[in-house]
Design an enzyme around this catalytic site. Sequence first.
Site, PDB file in Angstrom:
ATOM      1  N   CYS A   2       3.935  -7.883   6.262  1.00  0.00           N
ATOM      2  CA  CYS A   2       3.220  -6.849   5.483  1.00  0.00           C
ATOM      3  C   CYS A   2       4.101  -6.427   4.309  1.00  0.00           C
ATOM      4  CB  CYS A   2       2.809  -5.680   6.363  1.00  0.00           C
ATOM      5  SG  CYS A   2       4.079  -5.098   7.494  1.00  0.00           S
ATOM      6  N   CYS A  27       6.885  -3.787   4.770  1.00  0.00           N
ATOM      7  CA  CYS A  27       7.860  -2.798   5.251  1.00  0.00           C
ATOM      8  C   CYS A  27       9.109  -2.827   4.380  1.00  0.00           C
ATOM      9  CB  CYS A  27       8.222  -3.084   6.695  1.00  0.00           C
ATOM     10  SG  CYS A  27       6.770  -2.985   7.769  1.00  0.00           S
TER      11      CYS A  27
END
Lengths: 211, 116
Positions: free
Chosen positions: A119, A121
């Site tokens: 993703c 992060c």
Amino acid sequence: MPHDHHDHLSPSGHPYRPDNDEALSYWQTMEIAVRELLVENGITTLAEINEQIEAMDRRSPADGAKVVARAWVDPAFKARLLADGSAAMKELGFEPDFMKLVVVENTDEVHNVVVCTLCSCYPRNLLGLPPDWYKTRAYRSRTVKEPRTVLSEFGLELAHDLRVQVHDSTADMRYLVLPRRPDGTEGWPEEKLAQIVTRDCMIGVAVPNPA
Amino acid sequence: MSNAREAGRRWHDMGGKDAEAIAHGEHDFALWEKRVDALLRIATARGFFTVDGLRRVLEDMGEDTFETMTYYERWIASVTENLIEAGVISVDELNARMTEVEARGPTYGDAQGAGE
């Protein structure tokens, strides 16, 4: 239209921000609606939302740079930072929230680089919001496979005998690179050292340049 | 990578795949994008859902949305879905409010409400 848009003032009397003048999109409409419903249902307040945005705007790579510069001049702090990044950043007044901060040190033998393949992060509590390229398919896909090629696209050519370690972040664990202190910075004050520590150095796609 | 690994692999699990050169573009975040970010932080701080919940919806939205929607467009879709699932807002009140917001005017500035 109840108000005259040509004066470029919002209903509150403030000038429109430039990004407010584009055509309203479906997803912007959803943001406005959800925000208003949360406020009306007593779940949050406009003040809290604005405070979150102000906190977001206050966070920047300069925060991470202060942590790095302190580690460069204070070996005991550096040891604590490498042992428990979340606790050490608090010492300098930075709030980790739920984030477990893991600091990885560049040395003469190892260069570290950070990615989030799943993703986006990112150690936002020390660096602010991530740059767009960090969230692209290209960076997420290739950094774990061909890190040297990716780094060369950032203009960073690493010596062949330097080992490259790639760290894949998760929602709960965020990595920050502690760059190697460059030669020629002996005796520099902490503030001057912090100025050469850029965001990209702490992601690991660049190294500090004292020149 | 083994075939078993590939078989169970979902689209968002991009690590190690081939991809184009890194595009170095960056942009300053718009106010509405920062508001989406703020709503996520507040909603998760209240315990309505977690970052894992955010990701679950983003990943279930499918690979096409990664190409066709911007980052914070995907986020507000996921935040809203999670808030509906948590019973914090209802589909009906959301629909009604979105219709009302749209009617305020053609730009975000016209429609944004009393945010500032």
